[in-house]
Design an enzyme around this catalytic site. Structure first.
Site, PDB file in Angstrom:
ATOM      1  N   SER A   1       0.442   3.945  -2.842  1.00 14.27           N
ATOM      2  CA  SER A   1       0.165   5.355  -2.519  1.00 14.27           C
ATOM      3  C   SER A   1       1.125   6.272  -3.273  1.00 14.27           C
ATOM      4  O   SER A   1       0.756   7.371  -3.686  1.00 14.27           O
ATOM      5  CB  SER A   1       0.253   5.602  -1.003  1.00 14.27           C
ATOM      6  OG  SER A   1       1.605   5.586  -0.555  1.00 14.27           O
ATOM      7  N   LYS A   2       2.364   5.817  -3.469  1.00 16.95           N
ATOM      8  CA  LYS A   2       3.362   6.647  -4.154  1.00 16.95           C
ATOM      9  C   LYS A   2       3.211   6.569  -5.680  1.00 16.95           C
ATOM     10  O   LYS A   2       3.484   7.547  -6.375  1.00 16.95           O
ATOM     11  CB  LYS A   2       4.777   6.241  -3.704  1.00 16.95           C
ATOM     12  CG  LYS A   2       5.043   6.455  -2.200  1.00 16.95           C
ATOM     13  CD  LYS A   2       4.958   7.919  -1.786  1.00 16.95           C
ATOM     14  CE  LYS A   2       5.454   8.152  -0.365  1.00 16.95           C
ATOM     15  NZ  LYS A   2       5.430   9.578   0.022  1.00 16.95           N
TER      16      LYS A   2
ATOM     17  N   THR B   1       0.835  -1.209   0.000  1.00 22.26           N
ATOM     18  CA  THR B   1       0.000   0.000   0.000  1.00 22.26           C
ATOM     19  C   THR B   1       0.870   1.260   0.000  1.00 22.26           C
ATOM     20  O   THR B   1       0.468   2.297  -0.534  1.00 22.26           O
ATOM     21  CB  THR B   1      -0.988   0.030   1.192  1.00 22.26           C
ATOM     22  OG1 THR B   1      -0.370  -0.530   2.342  1.00 22.26           O
ATOM     23  CG2 THR B   1      -2.253  -0.728   0.870  1.00 22.26           C
ATOM     24  N   TYR B   2       2.078   1.158   0.593  1.00 21.66           N
ATOM     25  CA  TYR B   2       2.997   2.300   0.524  1.00 21.66           C
ATOM     26  C   TYR B   2       3.339   2.566  -0.949  1.00 21.66           C
ATOM     27  O   TYR B   2       3.210   3.692  -1.426  1.00 21.66           O
ATOM     28  CB  TYR B   2       4.266   2.023   1.332  1.00 21.66           C
ATOM     29  CG  TYR B   2       5.259   3.167   1.276  1.00 21.66           C
ATOM     30  CD1 TYR B   2       5.073   4.312   2.048  1.00 21.66           C
ATOM     31  CD2 TYR B   2       6.356   3.127   0.425  1.00 21.66           C
ATOM     32  CE1 TYR B   2       5.969   5.375   1.977  1.00 21.66           C
ATOM     33  CE2 TYR B   2       7.257   4.180   0.344  1.00 21.66           C
ATOM     34  CZ  TYR B   2       7.063   5.308   1.132  1.00 21.66           C
ATOM     35  OH  TYR B   2       7.946   6.357   1.051  1.00 21.66           O
ATOM     36  N   ALA B   3       3.769   1.487  -1.668  1.00 23.73           N
ATOM     37  CA  ALA B   3       4.129   1.666  -3.083  1.00 23.73           C
ATOM     38  C   ALA B   3       2.927   2.190  -3.871  1.00 23.73           C
ATOM     39  O   ALA B   3       3.052   3.120  -4.669  1.00 23.73           O
ATOM     40  CB  ALA B   3       4.626   0.349  -3.670  1.00 23.73           C
TER      41      ALA B   3
END
Ligand SMILES: NC(=O)c1ccc[n+]([C@@H]2O[C@H](COP(=O)([O-])OP(=O)(O)OC[C@H]3O[C@@H](n4cnc5c(N)ncnc54)[C@H](OP(=O)(O)O)[C@@H]3O)[C@@H](O)[C@H]2O)c1
Length: 269
Positions: free
Chosen positions: A158-159, A154-156
């Site tokens: 989001s970016k 989810t970090y990737a």
């Protein structure tokens, strides 16, 4: 050097990490800095350091996950200080781990802060930048915006979304013939701020220092670069992905340690 004289620069998530360092660096270069953070104590600490060193700074609370509060904050800032000329969308979080083992709320929070918060802050302040003689919009994405990131999906994601948003706004301003606002999307790999403590950096991708990243961001802004990618080798990711069959790229990403880098993530205590 007073390269940011006559600039009023707002930074989100500026109570720590590269946000705090950017605040100090912009102030050294003549800017009036709006230091915002989730906790007022963190924002004040950075603003006080700037003022003690002879710079101009204001401290405000801004929690970018509280989307409805952002436009209200803009109105308050206009009343108390005035419009800004540069916005640095820096606030971010990461929750690593096996996808289903991480609380759903943490995944959703990652998106709310890293992506929706960044969009809402841009929505609130873009008109300030358009009204400025020279406006800057800087969106901090990540080198993980170009790859799949196991244990950090989810970090990737989001970016990836930040890159799509940032590029689209840059092109929209261009199509609208708004020439006085420069948009820079920043994509660094791992930085030693604590956010990614425990990761194993991929081959040829050393842990970056906050100082190096901040220097590159400022240089990129002044050169009106649309992308700042650090380290330079990370620029080859998109090229390799396009050139190689997907299965070969997957193998390369695994072997150089991109796909396993987050396995040992601990993050900030
Ligand atoms: N470190 C890396 O390896 C790396 C690599 C690529 C990109 N980035 C990106 O660079 C940016 C800065 O990260 P960093 O490395 O400097 O890590 P950091 O020191 O953890 O900084 C992140 C900042 O965002 C703030 N923040 C978190 N949630 C917030 C919210 N809801 N509202 C406002 N502020 C909030 C944090 O505040 P608290 O202190 O209150 O939590 C902190 O000040 C982030 O966008 C990150 O994704 C980092």
């Amino acid at each position: 050097m007073a390269r940011f004289n006559n600039h009023r620069i707002l930074i989100t998530g500026a109570g720590a990490g590269i946000g705090a360092l950017m605040a100090e660096e912009f102030a050294k270069q003549g800017a009036e800095v709006i230091v915002t953070a989730r906790r007022i104590a963190a924002a004040r600490e950075v603003a006080d350091r700037i003022k003690t060193a002879g710079g101009k700074a204001h401290a405000y609370v801004l929690d970018v996950s509280k989307l409805a509060s952002i436009a209200k904050f803009r109105d308050k800032l206009h009343e108390e200080v005035g419009p800004i000329t540069a916005l640095i969308n820096n606030a971010g979080v990461v929750f690593g781990g096996e996808f289903e083992q991480v609380e759903l709320e943490q995944h959703l929070n990652t998106f709310r802060i890293n992506t929706e918060g960044l969009m809402a802050t841009t929505h609130a302040f873009l008109n300030d930048l358009i009204q400025a003689k020279q406006g800057y919009l800087v969106n901090i994405a990540s080198a993980s915006a170009f790859v799949g990131l196991p244990y950090g999906s989810t970090y990737a994601a989001s970016k990836w979304a930040v890159v799509g948003f940032s590029e689209s706004i840059r092109l929209e301003l261009d199509v609208r013939k708004i020439k006085n606002v420069d948009v820079t999307t920043v994509c660094p790999s791992y930085i030693s701020t604590g956010m990614f403590d425990g990761v194993k950096t991929p081959l040829l991708t050393p842990m970056l220092t906050p100082e190096k990243v901040v220097k590159s961001i400022i240089r990129g802004m002044l050169k009106k670069d649309s992308f700042v990618i650090e380290p330079p080798i990370a620029k080859s990711t998109e090229l390799l992905k396009a050139a190689l069959p997907r299965k070969i790229w997957d193998e390369v990403a695994y072997r150089i340690g991109v796909s396993t880098s987050m396995y040992s993530w601990k993050g900030k205590k």
